[in-house]
Design an enzyme around this catalytic site. Sequence first.
Site, mmCIF file in Angstrom:
data_model
loop_
_atom_site.group_PDB
_atom_site.id
_atom_site.type_symbol
_atom_site.label_atom_id
_atom_site.label_comp_id
_atom_site.label_asym_id
_atom_site.label_seq_id
_atom_site.Cartn_x
_atom_site.Cartn_y
_atom_site.Cartn_z
ATOM 1 N N CYS A 1 0.829 -1.201 0.000
ATOM 2 C CA CYS A 1 0.000 0.000 0.000
ATOM 3 C C CYS A 1 0.862 1.249 0.000
ATOM 4 O O CYS A 1 2.054 1.209 0.282
ATOM 5 C CB CYS A 1 -0.891 0.046 1.252
ATOM 6 S SG CYS A 1 -1.955 -1.386 1.484
ATOM 7 N N ASP B 1 25.725 34.251 -8.945
ATOM 8 C CA ASP B 1 24.659 34.622 -9.865
ATOM 9 C C ASP B 1 24.164 36.034 -9.541
ATOM 10 O O ASP B 1 23.914 36.382 -8.381
ATOM 11 C CB ASP B 1 23.511 33.621 -9.732
ATOM 12 C CG ASP B 1 22.384 33.895 -10.695
ATOM 13 O OD1 ASP B 1 22.485 33.458 -11.837
ATOM 14 O OD2 ASP B 1 21.414 34.564 -10.286
#
Length: 499
Positions: A32, A451
């Site tokens: 399950c 960056d």
Amino acid sequence: MDFWQRYRAIDARDIRFDGQFFTAVSSTGIYCRPSCPARTPKAENVTFYETSAAAHEAGYRACKRCLPEAVPGTPAWNIRSDIAGRAMRLINDGVITREGVDGLAHRLGYSARQLNRILSQELGAGPLSLARASRAQTARTLLVSTDMLLADVAFASGFNSVRQFNDTIGEVFAMTPTALRATGAKSVQRWRAGTSPVGAPAALTLNLPYREPFDPGIFDFLAVRAIPGIEYASTSEDGTRTYGRTLRLPRSTASFSVSYKPSLPAKLLLNVSAVDLHDLPTLLSRVRRLFDLDADPRAIDDALAADPRLASSVTTIPGIRMPGAVDPEELLVRAMIGQQITVAAARTALTQLSAAGSTIEGAGPGLERLFPTTAELADKGRALLRGPQRRIDSIMYASEAMATGKLDFGYGDDFESLERKLLPLPGVGPWTVGYVAMRVLGAPDVFLANDAAVRNGLKVLPVLSGLSPDFTEVSPWRSYATMHLWRAAAKRPAQTSGT
């Protein structure tokens, strides 16, 4: 997670762990998802498996009540950079179907025997069983979402015969394909059986599940970078966001769109207007990667919110996603073009370069061509590129290396192998490698300190002493911290990098 942590998760029926592990119960012979509504089994009867394939191998069948295959995949394949994680990324991309176990092993630098031993030890199942489970999951998706002929579902899922398809569905789900189809809800649109034979372009609509919360800002990220004629993006008055594009796949070309509807929780709608059904599993895998649909946003948000610099942003933007890449070679070219210039300037340059791509028929509205292949770039790119000669030379060198096979990288790499392959290229530095790792590999722990947009984002955050400048406190989720910083930078007038 240890046994008892997992057991507490299934006792709480915690949906956050669906797809991340599977619960097999010896007294019933079924497995399950963690959130299964059935009564919690006794601990002595429970075995936890990393993959559904391992549960299949151990003789368990899928629960008919909770359908454990109908959940998002595990984020572990991006978090893990070991052989198992790299192998699963390639298996999900359909490499075994196209190249067999030997091809997968060759890509990873191992013999087929070694690879089988490693995966059996790490994941509880060998490569063929893992590929079989992936095919079964694709088949379930098609059965419950479409009216495709069963034979078409079989071959579109990667099975070699209808008999193999029927046997696998019966073994995995303990149901016939027809019975499994009856368990699914009707989708908004249905692909009509008999209109397109396997091998011919098909049109269909599928649901793509994900774990909540989901920040639809990823559509904005893709929209500002969309190349006209190859990509498009739109937002309707009711808040529905759509992104579409053309794409080159191993056997064919395709056109698809993905829509987010605020009124339709926990899933996106994928509309495919042209694809060879043999390429459908690869397309599904790449679209899921593009939208980061297998992420565990609650775990990520909990870690990021613990950093006081990000806490407010996480509260405002829960469930932020990290955009992936549908074509690794294309992404490298886009990254190299986008270095040191604004997103808008990069989009202009890429629009000019897109003229080298071939046209495509049968695509959606506004989609006219494909992004150029590396061979097309090597042949026509120099005449279309503008800017510093040194940058043009670098892009052409990389394109020629990819076109000739001298440079070969993709979903099966890890960060270290990506560095070894990309850093020797002229014009490629740590930023490029980090950006490609984030978007191609889904690497979750990359922080692009140099960056420009990250630096702009930092200026928006509160200044606090005693915290590391590279956000090591939120590891291994620094790529998502980068996404929050890019989002903060978007509020400022100047935005560069993050192409």
